[in-house]
Design an enzyme around this catalytic site. Structure first.
Site, short mmCIF file in Angstrom:
data_model
loop_
_atom_site.label_atom_id
_atom_site.label_comp_id
_atom_site.label_asym_id
_atom_site.label_seq_id
_atom_site.Cartn_x
_atom_site.Cartn_y
_atom_site.Cartn_z
N LYS A 91 0.93 -1.17 0.00
CA LYS A 91 -0.03 0.06 -0.07
C LYS A 91 0.86 1.37 -0.02
CE LYS A 91 -3.83 -2.35 0.40
NZ LYS A 91 -5.15 -2.00 -0.31
N ASP B 269 -0.08 0.16 -4.53
CA ASP B 269 -1.55 0.33 -4.53
C ASP B 269 -1.95 1.48 -3.79
OD1 ASP B 269 -4.50 0.20 -4.28
OD2 ASP B 269 -4.51 -1.74 -3.30
N GLU C 103 -1.64 0.40 -8.59
CA GLU C 103 -3.03 0.22 -8.61
C GLU C 103 -3.87 1.36 -8.06
OE1 GLU C 103 -3.65 -3.69 -7.01
OE2 GLU C 103 -5.71 -3.30 -6.00
N GLU D 247 -11.20 -2.96 -9.16
CA GLU D 247 -12.17 -3.51 -7.92
C GLU D 247 -13.33 -2.34 -7.84
OE1 GLU D 247 -8.70 -2.91 -5.09
OE2 GLU D 247 -10.18 -2.14 -3.70
N ASP E 98 -13.57 -7.86 -9.95
CA ASP E 98 -14.03 -8.22 -8.43
C ASP E 98 -15.51 -9.10 -8.65
OD1 ASP E 98 -13.84 -6.79 -5.44
OD2 ASP E 98 -15.85 -7.29 -6.21
N HIS F 9 -9.03 -8.80 -8.17
CA HIS F 9 -8.98 -8.15 -6.85
C HIS F 9 -9.66 -9.24 -5.79
CE1 HIS F 9 -11.42 -6.06 -3.44
NE2 HIS F 9 -9.83 -5.72 -3.12
#
Lengths: 446, 446
Positions: free
Chosen positions: A219, A247, A273, A300, A323, A350
């Site tokens: 992240k 992400d 992402e 997602e 997703d 995802h």
């Protein structure tokens, strides 16, 4: 006696994953991984389970939407429903009054997807097959018949889809054997949650590599200096041969994303992402032009096939992240898999949350066997959370998902867990303010 | 004693406009014009009214969403809320758990917009001004402070917006006088509903011209031969000098839209509205390139400012059709007005239904006074439906909306109407299966 749908039970189930929020940051406070859960029951005693993944507050709104849509399934002939879930998907999405609340987006679309998925679960159980195998056994014509092409034909026609499916049809059995023997690649987000200290980050990165993962995800987007330091630690821990995706969970505008990613480029991130709003097709395209060779990934939060179509048309993404619970169910995800294959863009689903791994593995495996025909540069996200509540949990070996063999879509949550975590009146919510041991492995964002 | 929000009352109100459905077609069955209605009440006895327009089934889902969001307003200081509704808009849209169900789209976003609009209604009542005048009295800096620019800066920065607002600031008082004296242009959709016979179509077209309208709108997309005939009749009825817009209500894919509009081109349609999925920015751009000089219009289903930004960036629209109840309230519509002004594209608001005319007139008039500074090529849609239920209904004279003068956003429905049409237990739903006289003027699509 004709078998019909006799009830649609809905449930608000929440896991109190936000209670231990040490390490969270202002941009991504912890979610309570939750589900608007539903069970279709038939007059013959069969069941179809479905869930819409949510992150806490608002689950009750999705439950309300499921209840509003339920009359469109209740009393229907099971034979007819399960033979053509695409017809149900069209009815649910096309309802001329409820459509006003979308169309094809947000709460009503997610609820429609939950119902459609529950019907596929029922269909797969009746067929005695895991969903991926049921789908992979349908002919190209049957698969094309399950897709609504109305808004897609400028990018993908029925004929395009048929041609594409026929091209890969020959290798289906061989790939199915391969899948059953070797599973499907996974990647892990476990090392990379914001808020882990540097030592823990390095250790989890090394453990991920040792466990067989060739791709990990971190992240980013909280603080640039922290991201530069953390990415450096991760790169040193895994070496140059392991891919590191990052992400940003939509925190940036377009100029911010470009500026930030230029600073992270030296660490060779594999993809960025959700660099910005999931609705910003042109923004993703601009970011992709600016940050290449770093790939751009999103999906997602991409709310329907029309949006995926544009991401592909605009050259905005290198990685399509489907997703299982965002769009209108298996049928719309089939459309998205076909679009991605048409544009030659790999799909890396995802997952995480609660149940997303269980559900989406079926779509990725079906894609491998019958749509893209490839697992190159593809992997399903894996997070080790809450799988213990599922009747048929995912199985991971050496960085790969093993193919499910139990009939259905693996959506069923154990009755005991449903009772314990029912919101707001289950004992896990009424009896304790402390998080129960084993209910979650800790900090995370979806 | 600090004045606070003491209650948020919500109501499901439906007008049974679908009962008389003679003349409907399969693509557009009749809606029950409805509203998820809300009233904020303060400890000092003040009120703010808001509504989310819906078309029947599903209104209960929006009511559920309003109830879920209400705690974010309850107990708040009124002074603080009304001084900065933008802060509330950010909190509602940014809630990290509910955001999963959007973000910024569908049911939760429409509900957030309803709450934000109710706060603006309260603010305008407290200021003793109609909303358009309250907004038009804010400084450029105050207006810019009410917009969330996070995802917009690649198209419009704070500085761009300030510069734009300052440019037109000088003429504000003159335009305000002009507006109060002459009103704001309207166009009418009354003649053009699908299913009217040819004689009635011709008569209503002539009547619209006689009533002062310079632009009328016809529904199309049912059957091509019918559309060609109807458009011919309308063109002959109004002559070459009156503009005729056509509206396909999203029925086409991109290739269909282009093919169909080539057949209608000889009748000089002014714009084609909603030719395809509202999410298809690139599709609208392709259609616009193919059908020019016919203009492309969309927006009533465009779910947020990020989508409007892209429609403008891609050169996909000639006419921006804001809607008062689709996006996150006045604040997001302010962002959209600024984007449209930045790209020099006129705004012609969507209205009709129940309450949409009442609400959106404030935004168009504010745009004229303080944002675009122009009413050229602009007009607010007008449909003569259900205005009698409003405490401060719109007033139309010679094809123009008169400027509202009553403090607030004109959203308040009369208490008697709320009680009568409450769903499912109001007397209009329980006492009769026949449509009450005067409740609606008949057939329509939103």
């Amino acid at each position: 006696m004709t078998e019909r749908i006799s009830s649609v039970d809905t449930l608000d189930v929440r896991f109190p994953t936000s209670r231990h929020r040490d390490g969270s940051d202002a941009m991504n406070p912890f979610p309570d991984y939750s589900a608007a859960y539903l069970v279709l029951r038939t007059t013959a005693g069969a069941e179809g389970h479905g869930l819409v993944f949510t992150v806490g507050r608002g689950t009750e709104i999705v439950v309300a939407a499921l209840r509003s849509l339920a009359p469109m399934v209740l009393g229907r002939r099971v034979e007819e429903l399960t033979a053509d879930p695409g017809a149900l998907a069209r009815r649910l999405v096309g309802d001329s009054q409820i459509r006003w609340l979308g169309p094809e987006k947000g709460v009503v679309h997610m609820a429609a997807g939950g119902l459609v998925n529950a019907v596929w679960d029922l269909a797969a159980r009746r067929a005695g097959k895991p969903l991926w195998q049921l789908l992979a056994g349908l002919s190209p014509e049957e698969l094309v018949g399950q897709v609504d092409f109305r808004y897609l034909r400028d990018a993908l026609t029925e004929d395009d889809a048929l041609a594409l499916l026929r091209t890969v049809a020959a290798g289906r059995s061989e790939r199915e054997r391969q899948l059953l023997a070797q599973g499907y690649p996974a990647y892990t987000t476990t090392p990379g949650w914001l808020g882990y200290d540097d030592e823990k980050l390095a250790r989890l990165c090394r453990e991920a590599v040792a466990a067989g993962y060739g791709l990990i995800k971190l992240k980013v987007g909280g603080n640039l200096a922290d991201d530069v330091r953390r990415l450096g630690i991760a790169r040193r821990a895994v070496g140059p041969g392991v891919r590191i995706a990052v992400d940003a969970n939509q925190v940036w505008g377009v100029p911010d994303a470009i500026r930030w990613m230029r600073e992270l480029a030296p660490f060779d991130p594999y993809w960025i992402e959700e660099p910005t709003s999931p609705d910003d097709v042109l923004g993703h395209a601009a970011i992709r032009r600016a940050v290449g060779p770093v790939r751009v990934a999103t999906g997602e939060h991409t709310h329907n096939a029309v949006m995926f179509k544009q991401l592909l048309q605009a050259g905005a993404v290198d990685v399509v992240q489907i997703d299982a619970c965002r769009v209108g169910g298996v049928n719309e995800n089939l459309a998205i898999l076909l679009l991605a294959a048409r544009y030659g863009v790999p799909v890396c689903p995802h997952a995480g949350g609660v149940g997303l791994c269980e559900l989406v593995q079926h779509l990725a495996m079906f894609d491998f066997v019958a749509v893209s025909g490839s697992s190159d540069d593809r992997a399903i996200e894996y997070v080790d959370h809450l799988h213990e509540h599922f009747v048929d949990p995912v199985r991971i070996r050496r960085g790969r998902y093993l193919a499910p063999t139990v009939p259905g879509m693996s959506a069923e949550i154990a009755a005991g867990s449903l009772a314990a975590y029912r919101f707001p009146d289950g004992p896990q919510w009424t009896d304790s303010v402390e998080e129960p041991a084993g209910a979650t492995s800790g900090r995370s964002g979806p």
